[in-house]
Structures are given as C-alpha cells and as structure tokens.
Design an enzyme around this catalytic site. Sequence first.
Site, mmCIF file in Angstrom:
data_model
loop_
_atom_site.group_PDB
_atom_site.id
_atom_site.type_symbol
_atom_site.label_atom_id
_atom_site.label_comp_id
_atom_site.label_asym_id
_atom_site.label_seq_id
_atom_site.Cartn_x
_atom_site.Cartn_y
_atom_site.Cartn_z
ATOM 1 N N CYS A 21 34.755 38.430 42.070
ATOM 2 C CA CYS A 21 35.233 37.054 42.217
ATOM 3 C C CYS A 21 34.419 36.399 43.315
ATOM 4 O O CYS A 21 33.922 37.091 44.207
ATOM 5 C CB CYS A 21 36.710 37.065 42.599
ATOM 6 S SG CYS A 21 37.464 35.442 42.582
ATOM 7 N N CYS A 67 35.698 33.947 45.348
ATOM 8 C CA CYS A 67 36.520 33.240 46.353
ATOM 9 C C CYS A 67 36.412 33.835 47.765
ATOM 10 O O CYS A 67 36.558 33.121 48.743
ATOM 11 C CB CYS A 67 37.972 33.141 45.917
ATOM 12 S SG CYS A 67 38.898 34.686 45.956
ATOM 13 N N CYS A 74 37.227 30.446 43.132
ATOM 14 C CA CYS A 74 36.774 31.666 42.465
ATOM 15 C C CYS A 74 35.466 31.483 41.701
ATOM 16 O O CYS A 74 34.875 32.451 41.233
ATOM 17 C CB CYS A 74 37.869 32.179 41.536
ATOM 18 S SG CYS A 74 39.407 32.485 42.432
ATOM 19 N N LYS A 132 46.271 36.861 34.419
ATOM 20 C CA LYS A 132 46.442 36.625 35.852
ATOM 21 C C LYS A 132 46.987 35.213 36.027
ATOM 22 O O LYS A 132 46.341 34.233 35.675
ATOM 23 C CB LYS A 132 45.107 36.765 36.587
ATOM 24 C CG LYS A 132 45.198 36.410 38.067
ATOM 25 C CD LYS A 132 43.910 36.687 38.816
ATOM 26 C CE LYS A 132 44.007 36.219 40.260
ATOM 27 N NZ LYS A 132 42.803 36.527 41.042
ATOM 28 N N ARG A 136 45.581 35.872 50.559
ATOM 29 C CA ARG A 136 44.561 34.876 50.915
ATOM 30 C C ARG A 136 44.323 34.885 52.408
ATOM 31 O O ARG A 136 43.211 34.659 52.876
ATOM 32 C CB ARG A 136 44.991 33.502 50.403
ATOM 33 C CG ARG A 136 44.965 33.513 48.881
ATOM 34 C CD ARG A 136 45.412 32.227 48.252
ATOM 35 N NE ARG A 136 45.453 32.389 46.798
ATOM 36 C CZ ARG A 136 45.874 31.468 45.953
ATOM 37 N NH1 ARG A 136 46.281 30.299 46.414
ATOM 38 N NH2 ARG A 136 45.871 31.700 44.662
ATOM 39 N N ARG A 182 44.485 26.906 42.348
ATOM 40 C CA ARG A 182 43.749 27.640 41.307
ATOM 41 C C ARG A 182 44.331 27.422 39.915
ATOM 42 O O ARG A 182 44.060 28.185 38.993
ATOM 43 C CB ARG A 182 43.739 29.120 41.669
ATOM 44 C CG ARG A 182 43.006 29.321 42.989
ATOM 45 C CD ARG A 182 42.629 30.745 43.289
ATOM 46 N NE ARG A 182 41.702 30.709 44.398
ATOM 47 C CZ ARG A 182 41.772 31.454 45.488
ATOM 48 N NH1 ARG A 182 42.706 32.356 45.613
ATOM 49 N NH2 ARG A 182 40.889 31.316 46.459
ATOM 50 N N LYS A 196 49.167 40.445 36.089
ATOM 51 C CA LYS A 196 49.287 40.213 37.524
ATOM 52 C C LYS A 196 49.922 38.866 37.782
ATOM 53 O O LYS A 196 49.495 37.880 37.157
ATOM 54 C CB LYS A 196 47.884 40.252 38.128
ATOM 55 C CG LYS A 196 47.803 39.894 39.582
ATOM 56 C CD LYS A 196 46.360 39.804 40.005
ATOM 57 C CE LYS A 196 46.332 39.313 41.447
ATOM 58 N NZ LYS A 196 45.014 39.044 41.933
ATOM 59 N N SER A 246 50.260 41.029 46.933
ATOM 60 C CA SER A 246 50.562 40.931 48.361
ATOM 61 C C SER A 246 51.950 40.358 48.652
ATOM 62 O O SER A 246 52.661 40.866 49.513
ATOM 63 C CB SER A 246 49.493 40.081 49.045
ATOM 64 O OG SER A 246 49.402 38.798 48.436
ATOM 65 N N TYR A 265 49.743 48.196 47.483
ATOM 66 C CA TYR A 265 49.437 48.388 48.905
ATOM 67 C C TYR A 265 50.344 49.457 49.511
ATOM 68 O O TYR A 265 50.114 49.906 50.627
ATOM 69 C CB TYR A 265 49.604 47.061 49.663
ATOM 70 C CG TYR A 265 48.739 45.951 49.118
ATOM 71 C CD1 TYR A 265 47.377 45.900 49.418
ATOM 72 C CD2 TYR A 265 49.265 44.982 48.266
ATOM 73 C CE1 TYR A 265 46.570 44.901 48.897
ATOM 74 C CE2 TYR A 265 48.468 43.977 47.743
ATOM 75 C CZ TYR A 265 47.119 43.939 48.055
ATOM 76 O OH TYR A 265 46.320 42.956 47.538
HETATM 77 C C1 PBG Z 1 40.809 36.896 43.743
HETATM 78 C C2 PBG Z 1 42.005 37.745 43.915
HETATM 79 C C3 PBG Z 1 43.240 37.377 44.445
HETATM 80 C C4 PBG Z 1 44.052 38.507 44.404
HETATM 81 C C5 PBG Z 1 43.285 39.528 43.878
HETATM 82 N N1 PBG Z 1 42.037 39.037 43.554
HETATM 83 C C6 PBG Z 1 43.656 36.123 45.071
HETATM 84 C C7 PBG Z 1 43.871 34.925 44.266
HETATM 85 O O1 PBG Z 1 43.604 34.868 43.070
HETATM 86 O O2 PBG Z 1 44.312 33.965 44.869
HETATM 87 C C8 PBG Z 1 45.465 38.582 44.861
HETATM 88 C C9 PBG Z 1 45.954 39.928 45.214
HETATM 89 C C10 PBG Z 1 47.204 39.950 45.993
HETATM 90 O O3 PBG Z 1 47.877 38.926 46.215
HETATM 91 O O4 PBG Z 1 47.581 41.051 46.424
HETATM 92 N N2 PBG Z 1 39.660 37.534 44.250
#
Ligand code: PBG
Length: 321
Positions: free
Chosen positions: A118, A120, A128, A192, A202, A214, A245, A272, A311
Amino acid sequence: MKRFRPYRISQEIRDKYADVRIISSDFIYPYFVTEGENIRAEIASMEGVYRLSVDRLLDDVGELPPLGIDKILLFGVIPDNEKDESGSRGTSPDSIICRAVKAIKRQFPAITVFTDICLCEYTSHGHCGLLHHQDVNNDATLPLLAEMAYQHAVAGADFVAPSAMMDGQVEAIRNRLDKAGLSARILAYSAKYASSFYGPFRDAAGSTPSFGNRKTYQMDYRTHDQGLEEIGADIEEGADWIMVKPALAYLDMIHRASVRFPDYPLVAYQVSGEYSMLKNGAKQGFFNEQQIFLESLTAIKRAGANHIISYYAKDFLTHFH
Ligand code: PBG
C-alpha cells in the site's frame, strides 16, 4: 424435551464438545518496522504493540517459534520527512520492508513472511494511491503497487498482501511476479471496508490521510453482496488467499466468504480498533483480557476464518499454549 445441559455439566465435558478451537498456526502476527537501531517504541493507541527497528524485530521474531507462531505480516513506518507524493521509499529495493524481509528470512527461514502492499505509509498525503485532483488515480497507482510487491518478493517475501483497494491491483501484481518468475503468492485484502476500527493503526503507522477519507476506494459497509463480488474479482485476478477486514463486526461476511469460496484460505483481520477496544475494556475492569480475546477470536474462527491476523497472537499463546 431435548436436554442440552449434559453437554455443559463440567469443564471436561464442555471441552469434549467444543468443536471450534484456536491453535497457534491460525495466527498471522503483525509487526510495525521502523528505521534506526535498538528501537522498541510502544504505540500510544495500542498498548502492548511496538514499532521495532530491524535488530529488535529479529529479537521479537525469535520468540515466535516456541509459541508455535509461524506467520508474520510486516508494515513499514518511515519518518514524515522521507515521504513524498509517490511513496518512493516504499517501492525502492532498499526499503525498510525489503531490509526486514531479508534479515528475517536469513535468520528464520521457516517463518512465512507476508508484506503489506500500500502507498499510505509512504506518501506525504497519506492516501493509499497516487493522487490526482484530491482523489486517488486508480490506474496510475497499479504499477507502483506492482513494483513494491516485486521488490518485496525479490527480497524473499512469501506472500505479498495488497491493501490499497485499487481496482486491478491483484492482476497488476500477479503479472509483475509472473513475468519475473517469482513464486511469491498473493494474499488479497479483498473485502476491506472503510472502517472507523482502523483508527489506532493510522497512529501506529503514521498513515492518517492528510485530507478526506478512504471511502472512495475502501468498501462501503452498507453494501451486502459487493464483498463477495470483490473477493470473486480478486480470485479471477490471481489471488491465492483472500481476506475480510475488519473481523468482529463483519462475521457475516467472513461466513459468507467461507461458504462461497471454500477452496481459498480465508484470512480475517482483527484490526487495531478491535484490539484496542478489548484491551482497554479489560484494563477498565469490564472483562477479563484473556477471556474476551479468546471469545472474540473463537467467534472469528467459528464464522469461517482459516487464519486470523491479530496483534494479540503472542499474548494469547503465552497464556493458552
Ligand atoms: C493500509 C492498511 C490499513 C490497515 C492495514 N493496512 C489502514 C487503513 O486502511 O486505513 C489497518 C489495520 C488495522 O487497523 O489494524 N496500508
């Protein structure tokens, strides 16, 4: 009257009937890798999760085999002053992820390494893809994602995991890998969703968009069948593994994906926000930390996930191994 209570009469009997159980090989453990040496900096929004420099990453990965964890996912974190419009630090053969992959494969060849693909984390605007008039330019982003995946595969990544949600990203990566004769496989972040549950990530990856959100590329969670269409398209483009996801608020999609695409290993990402919510709820005394994670992870697996990015994987197996 059908009697169910005999199934529940003792711990031993309950264990006997439990047909969904989390095991160590279910997990993919995520890492945030950063520049520098001897760095192990706890992430404020994600207690117990760290940004690690490559040397400290190797120390940490060394703790995984005794716990039975054999799969990891790497995210790169770079300082703001190294970011640019096109995320060039992410696509270079000398990127933080390429260096981390090489070091891990040298020391731990049995660990399966997944890398996030990605822009980002590497762009000054935090989106992204490449920008064009305040929106991402889908098609111009594809060669950059393909280049990043190629470099990771050359460095030794076993799987590349495109998460940018650009249309055609899996096909672009597949073609690039095939042309180079590389055997890396593709874990597609297929379904996603644009989600508030990514908030703490983030902060961890320094990838908050500098403007907007996004929603023009990640999925709208008010759609029902589109998630399956996204997965189907990724499979047609050459995905080897597929993903839904976030996880806990999307168990319906995990289940539907597992029924519809039974031949493709299905990954669910406990993101997260899910992690921090459970972790903080436990810290506040609302529930027992290990039990709330056990229940949540079991629900994700029960819904049909074959693997879970979490995690909490290390902590979980430290308690339940
Ligand atoms: C983008 C990416 C994200 C996450 C994984 N890959 C962030 C987003 O799309 O904003 C989120 C993972 C998480 O929240 O644990 N590279």
